[in-house]
Write a protein that holds these residues in place. Structure first.
Motif, PDB file in Angstrom:
ATOM      1  N   TRP A 280      16.300  39.478  22.150  1.00  6.60           N
ATOM      2  CA  TRP A 280      16.131  38.851  23.283  1.00  6.60           C
ATOM      3  C   TRP A 280      16.793  37.699  23.386  1.00  6.60           C
ATOM      4  CZ3 TRP A 280      13.846  34.457  23.689  1.00  6.60           C
ATOM      5  CH2 TRP A 280      13.057  34.082  22.602  1.00  6.60           C
TER       6      TRP A 280
ATOM      7  N   ARG B   9      19.349  36.829  26.436  1.00  3.82           N
ATOM      8  CA  ARG B   9      19.203  35.659  27.359  1.00  3.82           C
ATOM      9  C   ARG B   9      20.221  34.724  27.426  1.00  3.82           C
ATOM     10  NH1 ARG B   9      13.386  32.983  27.009  1.00  3.82           N
ATOM     11  NH2 ARG B   9      12.682  35.111  27.410  1.00  3.82           N
TER      12      ARG B   9
ATOM     13  N   LEU C  36      15.230  42.578  25.209  1.00  5.05           N
ATOM     14  CA  LEU C  36      14.949  42.058  26.539  1.00  5.05           C
ATOM     15  C   LEU C  36      13.561  41.225  26.466  1.00  5.05           C
ATOM     16  CD1 LEU C  36      15.857  44.267  29.343  1.00  5.05           C
ATOM     17  CD2 LEU C  36      17.148  42.203  28.796  1.00  5.05           C
ATOM     18  N   TYR C  37      13.434  40.069  26.868  1.00  7.84           N
ATOM     19  CA  TYR C  37      11.818  39.597  26.701  1.00  7.84           C
ATOM     20  C   TYR C  37      11.780  38.497  28.023  1.00  7.84           C
ATOM     21  CZ  TYR C  37       7.439  37.785  24.614  1.00  7.84           C
ATOM     22  OH  TYR C  37       6.528  37.386  24.167  1.00  7.84           O
ATOM     23  N   PRO C  38      10.666  38.648  28.691  1.00  6.03           N
ATOM     24  CA  PRO C  38      10.501  37.726  30.004  1.00  6.03           C
ATOM     25  C   PRO C  38      10.560  36.355  29.494  1.00  6.03           C
ATOM     26  CG  PRO C  38       8.415  38.744  29.493  1.00  6.03           C
ATOM     27  CD  PRO C  38       9.526  39.438  28.269  1.00  6.03           C
ATOM     28  N   THR C  39      10.842  35.508  30.637  1.00  6.22           N
ATOM     29  CA  THR C  39      10.917  33.886  30.231  1.00  6.22           C
ATOM     30  C   THR C  39       9.296  33.579  30.455  1.00  6.22           C
ATOM     31  OG1 THR C  39      11.286  33.475  32.533  1.00  6.22           O
ATOM     32  CG2 THR C  39      13.109  33.871  30.997  1.00  6.22           C
ATOM     33  N   SER C  40       8.948  32.372  30.052  1.00  4.29           N
ATOM     34  CA  SER C  40       7.742  31.768  30.461  1.00  4.29           C
ATOM     35  C   SER C  40       7.339  31.804  31.873  1.00  4.29           C
ATOM     36  CB  SER C  40       7.682  30.243  29.706  1.00  4.29           C
ATOM     37  OG  SER C  40       7.978  30.210  28.223  1.00  4.29           O
TER      38      SER C  40
ATOM     39  N   GLN D 232       8.415  33.732  34.118  1.00  4.89           N
ATOM     40  CA  GLN D 232       8.148  35.024  34.367  1.00  4.89           C
ATOM     41  C   GLN D 232       7.028  35.614  34.191  1.00  4.89           C
ATOM     42  OE1 GLN D 232      11.572  36.873  32.782  1.00  4.89           O
ATOM     43  NE2 GLN D 232      12.842  36.967  34.657  1.00  4.89           N
ATOM     44  N   ILE D 233       6.521  35.241  32.986  1.00  5.28           N
ATOM     45  CA  ILE D 233       5.149  35.544  32.410  1.00  5.28           C
ATOM     46  C   ILE D 233       4.128  34.959  33.399  1.00  5.28           C
ATOM     47  CG2 ILE D 233       3.386  35.544  30.384  1.00  5.28           C
ATOM     48  CD1 ILE D 233       5.860  35.510  28.668  1.00  5.28           C
TER      49      ILE D 233
ATOM     50  N   GLN E 289       4.306  33.914  36.453  1.00  4.03           N
ATOM     51  CA  GLN E 289       4.304  34.676  37.906  1.00  4.03           C
ATOM     52  C   GLN E 289       3.514  35.798  37.868  1.00  4.03           C
ATOM     53  OE1 GLN E 289       8.049  35.258  39.400  1.00  4.03           O
ATOM     54  NE2 GLN E 289       7.481  35.530  41.329  1.00  4.03           N
ATOM     55  N   TYR E 290       3.897  36.583  36.706  1.00  2.52           N
ATOM     56  CA  TYR E 290       3.241  37.761  36.645  1.00  2.52           C
ATOM     57  C   TYR E 290       1.708  37.713  36.445  1.00  2.52           C
ATOM     58  CZ  TYR E 290       1.837  42.515  34.882  1.00  2.52           C
ATOM     59  OH  TYR E 290       1.481  44.063  34.660  1.00  2.52           O
TER      60      TYR E 290
END
Length: 250
Positions: free
Chosen positions: A26, A30, A233-237, A239-240, A242-243
């Motif tokens: 990831w 990124r 793939l890995y979400p950003t901080s 994005q985490i 917000q989720y």
């Protein structure tokens, strides 16, 4: 890796084939998608070309592909090392576990050989210090023991790569750990560290520690690296966070 928040005229991403790595891929993906640069130079093996092209199509980027040949010869030796007594100046013994790194380095030190040690979890400053010690022709340290971390971002003056093993623990696609033979891609990447251009050695050599591994290594190096079909793939901080905000009671 390069800081993603600073705009650049030109940025460089090395070892782009690492995008396929289950645990670390990831970070390369990124960087490829997030670098704020007018032009990005991506370095890696041919097996990554089609995947990079397909990813860049999603952002409407223009992709130009250049192919380069190795400038120095790399020779596979006809015999294995078999004993630490046969380790020579300029050798790098590549292990695939910390336990092997420790046992091999201690075995060499008992033979009064000065050893540089590099593995993935070492702080970057320590890695660079160990690399500088090994590269310095005036330093008595003439042997390196390392994991496959030497294949990422380090310029090393290695005469011969010695594979202590050709098997390692992998994390598979479902997250389980299993033992298996390294890929042709990994074998090429690690072996290619020997006798690199602009080092003190005009030619590189590669072999194994165990006799029974030598035919496997020769077979791996006779193959072209496998095409890469998917990227990590890995979400950003952000994005985490917000989720998580949408699931306050979870």
């Amino acid at each position: 890796m390069t800081n993603l928040n600073v705009p650049y005229e030109v940025a460089v991403i090395d070892e782009i084939q690492m995008m396929k790595d289950v645990t670390r891929g990831w970070a390369w993906t990124r960087a490829l998608l997030g670098l704020m640069a007018k032009e990005i130079h991506v370095c890696g093996e041919p097996g990554a070309v089609d995947l990079v092209k397909s990813i860049m199509m999603t952002t409407n980027e223009d992709v130009e592909v250049y192919k380069y040949k190795r400038l120095t010869e790399l020779q596979i030796e006809d015999s294995a090392v078999r004993s630490l007594d046969n380790i020579q100046p300029g050798d790098c013994i590549v292990c695939f576990s910390k336990n092997d790194v420790y046992s091999v380095s201690q075995g060499l030190e008992r033979r009064r050989k000065k050893v540089a040690v590099i593995y993935g979890s070492l702080p970057p400053t320590i890695k660079l210090a160990q690399a500088d010690k090994f590269n310095d022709p005036n330093n008595p340290c003439k042997v390196m023991v390392a994991t496959d971390a030497i294949g990422m971002g380090l310029n090393l003056s290695i005469r011969r790569i010695v594979f202590y093993s050709v098997r390692k623990l992998f994390t598979n696609e479902v997250g389980n750990t299993e033992m298996g033979v390294i890929s042709a891609s990994a074998a090429h990447q690690i072996a290619g560290r020997a006798g690199r251009c602009n080092t003190q050695f005009e030619k590189g050599f590669v072999t194994t520690f165990k006799t029974e591994d030598l035919s496997t290594l020769k077979n791996l190096l006779s193959k072209s690296p496998e095409p890469i079909s998917q990227a990590g793939l890995y979400p950003t901080s952000d994005q985490i966070e917000q989720y998580a905000s949408h699931l306050p009671n979870a």
